[in-house]
Design a protein around this motif. Sequence first.
Motif, PDB file in Angstrom:
ATOM      1  N   VAL A   1       0.873  -1.171   0.000  1.00 46.63           N
ATOM      2  CA  VAL A   1       0.000   0.000   0.000  1.00 46.63           C
ATOM      3  C   VAL A   1       0.912   1.222   0.000  1.00 46.63           C
ATOM      4  N   ASP A   2       0.758   2.073  -0.997  1.00 45.85           N
ATOM      5  CA  ASP A   2       1.688   3.192  -1.137  1.00 45.85           C
ATOM      6  C   ASP A   2       1.298   4.356  -0.234  1.00 45.85           C
ATOM      7  N   GLU A   3       2.034   5.452  -0.359  1.00 50.55           N
ATOM      8  CA  GLU A   3       1.865   6.612   0.498  1.00 50.55           C
ATOM      9  C   GLU A   3       0.518   7.310   0.324  1.00 50.55           C
ATOM     10  N   ALA A   4      -0.186   7.014  -0.764  1.00 53.05           N
ATOM     11  CA  ALA A   4      -1.512   7.596  -0.984  1.00 53.05           C
ATOM     12  C   ALA A   4      -2.635   6.599  -0.700  1.00 53.05           C
ATOM     13  N   GLY A   5      -2.272   5.411  -0.186  1.00 57.27           N
ATOM     14  CA  GLY A   5      -3.283   4.417   0.141  1.00 57.27           C
ATOM     15  C   GLY A   5      -3.665   3.500  -0.996  1.00 57.27           C
ATOM     16  N   ASN A   6      -2.932   3.534  -2.093  1.00 56.77           N
ATOM     17  CA  ASN A   6      -3.230   2.674  -3.237  1.00 56.77           C
ATOM     18  C   ASN A   6      -2.480   1.353  -3.120  1.00 56.77           C
ATOM     19  N   GLU A   7      -3.116   0.260  -3.503  1.00 54.61           N
ATOM     20  CA  GLU A   7      -2.446  -1.039  -3.531  1.00 54.61           C
ATOM     21  C   GLU A   7      -1.702  -1.193  -4.846  1.00 54.61           C
TER      22      GLU A   7
END
Length: 386
Positions: free
Chosen positions: A35-41
């Motif tokens: 999960v990246d820094e923007a909340g995307n998988e």
Amino acid sequence: MEGREPGAVASNVRIVGKGVVDGNGWKRTTAGSIVDEAGNELPQYIASNAGKVLQDGLLAANQFRNAKEDPESLTGVVNKPENLQDSVLYSQYRSSLMTFMGVENLYLEGVTADNPAFHGVMILDSENTTVNAMKHTTYNTNNGDGVEFGGTHNGMVVNNFFDTGDDQVNFAAGQGKYGAQGRASEDVWIFNNYMRMGHGGVAVGSNTAAWVQRVLAEDNVMYKVETGGLRMKSTSDMAGGGRDFLFRDTAMACMGSSAFIMTLSYNLSPTGYVAADSATFKDVVVRNVSVDGNNSPTCGMAVSDSKPVIDIQAGPALGEGTATLSNFTFDDVVFRNVNPTNIKGLTNSTFRDVAFESVRNNANPWRFDQHSTGNTFVNVTPAPAK
């Protein structure tokens, strides 16, 4: 060459939508995603190489295996050596995800480019191309570039998301004496992209013989890019180089090593090209850029004093015949939490309104070799040591 002039293969091509082009190139890591820094998988693929492709690859493994079973029957190997070693088969018999060659008026929008066996989106010998609002999820596939331009002019890369296993937007223009007779890569506008991980954000080379020129990169955000937000690489016998670049209005954070790399000592596996004069890079402007958190443990990167924030490798210190780099301008650039520079063979360049707000170990950030001459410093802090 027949079939490679812009428009010789196709004209007015549009590929749009929210679909996924999945190359099924590599297995995923044990975790499979993050999960990246923007909340995307985001998917995560195994970082591999020629020695491990059979255990790590899917399509990449099949293509390598098929080539290895009967290498003498293969066609299309560039500069075919007497012995088709595994490294040659690996580098030339994996497929890129999307390749457009000889296309005039190409428009790509919205598509996700995922898990290539080799490179991602390749645009070669083409004209008038736009790559808009695509997702490039190729991390950490070996050689998994995002978008590559080769011998192409008039292009735009806008509103893209990159999380790549190699350079994010890359330029190539042929190798050596005969490559110099080919088509330049030129007149490309790169703006409003989010560039994550990968090697270089905007990258040139190492094949530069016919020149990469007139490139504008602006209003981009780069996060955890590993080897240079602006990465220009070639060799002392490649010819050509890069010129007329404007890199501006960009925020860069958590860089993996250097923020800016311009080198003529890039190491290449032998490809058999006919050597020519040294490549060079010149007339490059970096303006209104911030670099924050280079090699900071809070970014999840290894801390190292060996990675200079500006790394320039050129000129006589690298060997006879190696060109210097000239006419660079760094204007209104702020560096925080970075390592000192390492600049060799940079001449007749200007640093104006450049501030190093924090440098590891409180070192003076300016490190030039004796071949870096004719450079000007205006309102820089701290000032270079005498």
